[in-house]
Design a protein around this motif. Structure first.
Motif, PDB file in Angstrom:
ATOM      1  N   GLY A   1       0.747  -1.332   0.164  1.00 58.24           N
ATOM      2  CA  GLY A   1      -0.040  -0.005   0.089  1.00 58.24           C
ATOM      3  C   GLY A   1       0.852   1.285  -0.186  1.00 58.24           C
ATOM      4  N   GLY A   2       2.278   1.040  -0.042  1.00 56.36           N
ATOM      5  CA  GLY A   2       3.132   2.346   0.096  1.00 56.36           C
ATOM      6  C   GLY A   2       3.149   3.085  -1.416  1.00 56.36           C
ATOM      7  N   GLN A   3       3.542   4.137  -1.483  1.00 59.60           N
ATOM      8  CA  GLN A   3       3.125   5.104  -2.573  1.00 59.60           C
ATOM      9  C   GLN A   3       4.457   5.308  -3.238  1.00 59.60           C
ATOM     10  N   LEU A   4       4.595   5.052  -4.480  1.00 57.64           N
ATOM     11  CA  LEU A   4       5.498   5.573  -5.232  1.00 57.64           C
ATOM     12  C   LEU A   4       5.453   6.845  -5.994  1.00 57.64           C
ATOM     13  N   VAL A   5       6.223   7.764  -6.031  1.00 59.74           N
ATOM     14  CA  VAL A   5       6.047   9.171  -6.749  1.00 59.74           C
ATOM     15  C   VAL A   5       7.155   8.997  -7.725  1.00 59.74           C
ATOM     16  N   LEU A   6       7.073   8.866  -9.116  1.00 55.95           N
ATOM     17  CA  LEU A   6       7.936   8.784 -10.054  1.00 55.95           C
ATOM     18  C   LEU A   6       7.903   9.982 -11.127  1.00 55.95           C
ATOM     19  N   GLU A   7       8.785  10.764 -11.005  1.00 59.67           N
ATOM     20  CA  GLU A   7       9.000  11.843 -11.879  1.00 59.67           C
ATOM     21  C   GLU A   7      10.065  11.572 -13.303  1.00 59.67           C
ATOM     22  N   THR A   8       9.657  11.794 -14.454  1.00 62.85           N
ATOM     23  CA  THR A   8      10.779  11.226 -15.389  1.00 62.85           C
ATOM     24  C   THR A   8      10.544  12.102 -16.780  1.00 62.85           C
ATOM     25  N   LEU A   9      11.417  12.037 -17.608  1.00 62.55           N
ATOM     26  CA  LEU A   9      11.409  12.284 -18.838  1.00 62.55           C
ATOM     27  C   LEU A   9      10.215  11.662 -19.710  1.00 62.55           C
ATOM     28  N   VAL A  10       9.672  12.227 -20.375  1.00 61.82           N
ATOM     29  CA  VAL A  10       8.757  11.430 -21.511  1.00 61.82           C
ATOM     30  C   VAL A  10       8.656  11.894 -22.729  1.00 61.82           C
ATOM     31  N   ILE A  11       7.937  11.533 -23.690  1.00 62.62           N
ATOM     32  CA  ILE A  11       7.761  12.026 -25.100  1.00 62.62           C
ATOM     33  C   ILE A  11       6.145  12.138 -25.155  1.00 62.62           C
ATOM     34  N   GLU A  12       5.784  12.992 -26.006  1.00 57.59           N
ATOM     35  CA  GLU A  12       4.264  12.916 -26.541  1.00 57.59           C
ATOM     36  C   GLU A  12       4.021  11.668 -27.371  1.00 57.59           C
ATOM     37  N   GLY A  13       3.063  10.958 -27.090  1.00 59.24           N
ATOM     38  CA  GLY A  13       2.714   9.815 -28.268  1.00 59.24           C
ATOM     39  C   GLY A  13       1.605   8.918 -27.483  1.00 59.24           C
TER      40      GLY A  13
ATOM     41  N   LEU B   1      12.723   6.796 -22.954  1.00 58.39           N
ATOM     42  CA  LEU B   1      11.845   8.107 -22.706  1.00 58.39           C
ATOM     43  C   LEU B   1      10.397   7.521 -23.131  1.00 58.39           C
ATOM     44  N   PRO B   2       9.566   6.810 -22.408  1.00 58.92           N
ATOM     45  CA  PRO B   2       8.279   6.466 -22.790  1.00 58.92           C
ATOM     46  C   PRO B   2       7.242   7.553 -22.996  1.00 58.92           C
ATOM     47  N   SER B   3       6.045   7.399 -23.694  1.00 57.65           N
ATOM     48  CA  SER B   3       5.085   8.110 -23.608  1.00 57.65           C
ATOM     49  C   SER B   3       4.325   7.975 -22.282  1.00 57.65           C
ATOM     50  N   ALA B   4       3.474   8.915 -22.059  1.00 62.70           N
ATOM     51  CA  ALA B   4       2.942   8.685 -20.776  1.00 62.70           C
ATOM     52  C   ALA B   4       2.031   7.402 -20.601  1.00 62.70           C
ATOM     53  N   PRO B   5       1.201   7.040 -21.728  1.00 62.94           N
ATOM     54  CA  PRO B   5       0.264   5.912 -21.646  1.00 62.94           C
ATOM     55  C   PRO B   5       1.246   4.830 -21.552  1.00 62.94           C
ATOM     56  N   THR B   6       2.427   4.827 -22.224  1.00 57.84           N
ATOM     57  CA  THR B   6       3.337   3.707 -22.123  1.00 57.84           C
ATOM     58  C   THR B   6       3.879   3.412 -20.639  1.00 57.84           C
TER      59      THR B   6
ATOM     60  N   ALA C   1      12.417  18.410 -27.196  1.00 61.14           N
ATOM     61  CA  ALA C   1      12.752  19.027 -26.083  1.00 61.14           C
ATOM     62  C   ALA C   1      12.395  18.302 -24.628  1.00 61.14           C
ATOM     63  N   PRO C   2      12.972  18.532 -23.698  1.00 65.91           N
ATOM     64  CA  PRO C   2      12.401  17.667 -22.503  1.00 65.91           C
ATOM     65  C   PRO C   2      10.996  18.111 -21.822  1.00 65.91           C
ATOM     66  N   ILE C   3      10.475  16.894 -21.746  1.00 68.78           N
ATOM     67  CA  ILE C   3       9.082  16.975 -21.041  1.00 68.78           C
ATOM     68  C   ILE C   3       9.098  16.236 -19.929  1.00 68.78           C
ATOM     69  N   ARG C   4       8.687  16.678 -18.820  1.00 66.27           N
ATOM     70  CA  ARG C   4       8.836  16.030 -17.461  1.00 66.27           C
ATOM     71  C   ARG C   4       7.564  15.735 -17.289  1.00 66.27           C
ATOM     72  N   ALA C   5       7.303  14.321 -16.448  1.00 68.64           N
ATOM     73  CA  ALA C   5       5.967  14.017 -16.236  1.00 68.64           C
ATOM     74  C   ALA C   5       6.124  13.406 -14.911  1.00 68.64           C
ATOM     75  N   THR C   6       5.029  13.407 -13.864  1.00 68.97           N
ATOM     76  CA  THR C   6       4.812  12.776 -12.497  1.00 68.97           C
ATOM     77  C   THR C   6       3.755  11.712 -12.666  1.00 68.97           C
ATOM     78  N   PHE C   7       4.202  10.364 -12.193  1.00 71.51           N
ATOM     79  CA  PHE C   7       3.219   9.217 -12.081  1.00 71.51           C
ATOM     80  C   PHE C   7       3.058   9.109 -10.532  1.00 71.51           C
ATOM     81  N   ILE C   8       2.049   8.582 -10.106  1.00 73.63           N
ATOM     82  CA  ILE C   8       2.035   8.009  -8.634  1.00 73.63           C
ATOM     83  C   ILE C   8       1.165   6.649  -9.106  1.00 73.63           C
ATOM     84  N   ALA C   9       1.704   5.811  -8.001  1.00 67.38           N
ATOM     85  CA  ALA C   9       1.023   4.551  -7.848  1.00 67.38           C
ATOM     86  C   ALA C   9       1.401   3.902  -6.620  1.00 67.38           C
ATOM     87  N   GLU C  10       0.537   2.944  -6.275  1.00 66.76           N
ATOM     88  CA  GLU C  10       0.653   2.216  -5.044  1.00 66.76           C
ATOM     89  C   GLU C  10       1.244   0.791  -5.016  1.00 66.76           C
ATOM     90  N   ALA C  11       2.041   0.412  -4.073  1.00 64.29           N
ATOM     91  CA  ALA C  11       2.373  -1.057  -4.162  1.00 64.29           C
ATOM     92  C   ALA C  11       1.338  -1.950  -3.652  1.00 64.29           C
TER      93      ALA C  11
END
Length: 325
Positions: free
Chosen positions: A221-233, A254-259, A314-324
């Motif tokens: 139930g712990g939380q992951l906060v993942l911020e990384t470079l992505v591409i549009e796609g 560098l994945p797309s956000a859906p990936t 050029a760099p696009i950064r995105a933040t994803f959150i998920a739980e274990a």
């Protein structure tokens, strides 16, 4: 200087907590190897800069809205502190206000924190891990947000010495930065309430292994906060630069956000979601008098700033959150 002395409060805490005690047994060896002056030739110089700092404690500390430490000290002491801290240049994450000196870092890391903080679970009372934390700027902001204990990990000795050069003035706060990478953590540690990985994912050769390593740090139930470079796609799209990306030779995926969301699900995380995305601006990452080397403006196409120097997006950064699970 015995570097283990910096970690005695942390080692005592880990040894006293059944969740962490097995890690405490191997950690002194990892610290000694990570802060080896034989292995890292410049470490002795950074150590000497640390030792030049006066023995005094801040009377004012602010970590919730910024990093600020202050006290009524003589100008000669302020100058001595500033000089020692400048010997640790480059300062990449920040900014820091230290006894009236503004450390104007390469990154406006406070902007990233302001973007991410509204979406994360309340950190009050939590044990927090910050993977690839650099000099620990975000660790202090996590502590300011109520975390019970924050442990950052970063294999760069310079960043570790920057962190302890500031902590020296704060005292025994439950915040530490270890000179290790995530691969040095015990398998299936499963102890942290929240794990942050910000600006690390794209430097890992195996994205699935990194996600697995992150999941293993978390309690159920712990939380992951993942911020990384992505591409549009679309789903399934990912950029794998054959050469450099923004003049970095260690950018792998560098994945797309859906990936990225799909990868999180495949690795067993629950409820993965994209919470914010932004284009890195020249105001957020730049050369300063505390980071004198090339920065984002030099990494982009000189004519078309929507592209890197190599012609990638050029760099696009995105933040994803998920739980274990």
């Amino acid at each position: 200087m015995n570097y283990l002395d910096l970690y005695q409060p942390l080692l005592s805490f880990l040894a006293s907590d059944t969740r962490f005690e097995h890690w405490a047994k191997k950690l002194p060896t990892d610290i000694t190897e990570g802060l080896s002056e034989t292995r890292f030739g410049d470490l002795a110089q950074w150590r000497d800069s640390f030792l030049k700092l006066p023995n005094l404690k801040a009377k004012t500390t602010v970590f919730d809205s910024e990093f600020l430490i202050d006290a009524d000290i003589a100008q000669t002491e302020k100058d001595r502190i500033t000089q020692a801290l400048r010997e640790l240049i480059p300062w990449r994450k920040g900014p820091f206000s230290v006894f009236g000196t503004h450390i104007n870092t390469e990154w406006r890391s406070d902007w990233k924190w302001d973007r991410v903080k509204p979406f994360i679970d309340d950190l009050t009372g939590r044990h927090v891990l910050d993977v690839g934390c650099g000099n620990g700027y975000h660790c202090w902001r996590m502590y300011g947000a109520g975390a019970r204990r924050v442990i950052g990990i970063d294999p760069s000795p310079r960043f570790v010495m920057q962190f302890y050069s500031l902590k020296k003035f704060i005292g025994d706060a439950p915040v530490d930065v270890l000179p290790i990478g995530i691969e040095h953590l015990p398998a299936n540690l499963g102890c942290f309430d929240t794990t942050f990985s910000m600006g690390v994912f794209y430097h890992r050769r195996s994205p699935m292994d990194h996600l697995r390593e992150l999941k293993e740090t978390l309690r159920p139930g712990g939380q992951l906060v993942l911020e990384t470079l992505v591409i549009e796609g679309k789903l399934g799209e990912v950029l794998v630069p054959e050469g450099r990306y923004a003049k970095m030779n260690n950018v792998w995926f560098l994945p797309s956000a859906p990936t990225m969301l799909s990868w999180l699900t495949k690795c067993g995380f629950k409820n993965p979601r994209l919470v914010e995305m932004n284009i890195t601006s020249l105001a957020e990452q730049r050369t300063t008098d505390w980071m004198l080397y090339h920065s984002l403006n030099d990494f982009l196409d000189p004519v078309d700033k929507t592209k890197t120097a190599e012609g990638h997006p050029a760099p696009i950064r995105a933040t994803f959150i998920a739980e274990a699970p």
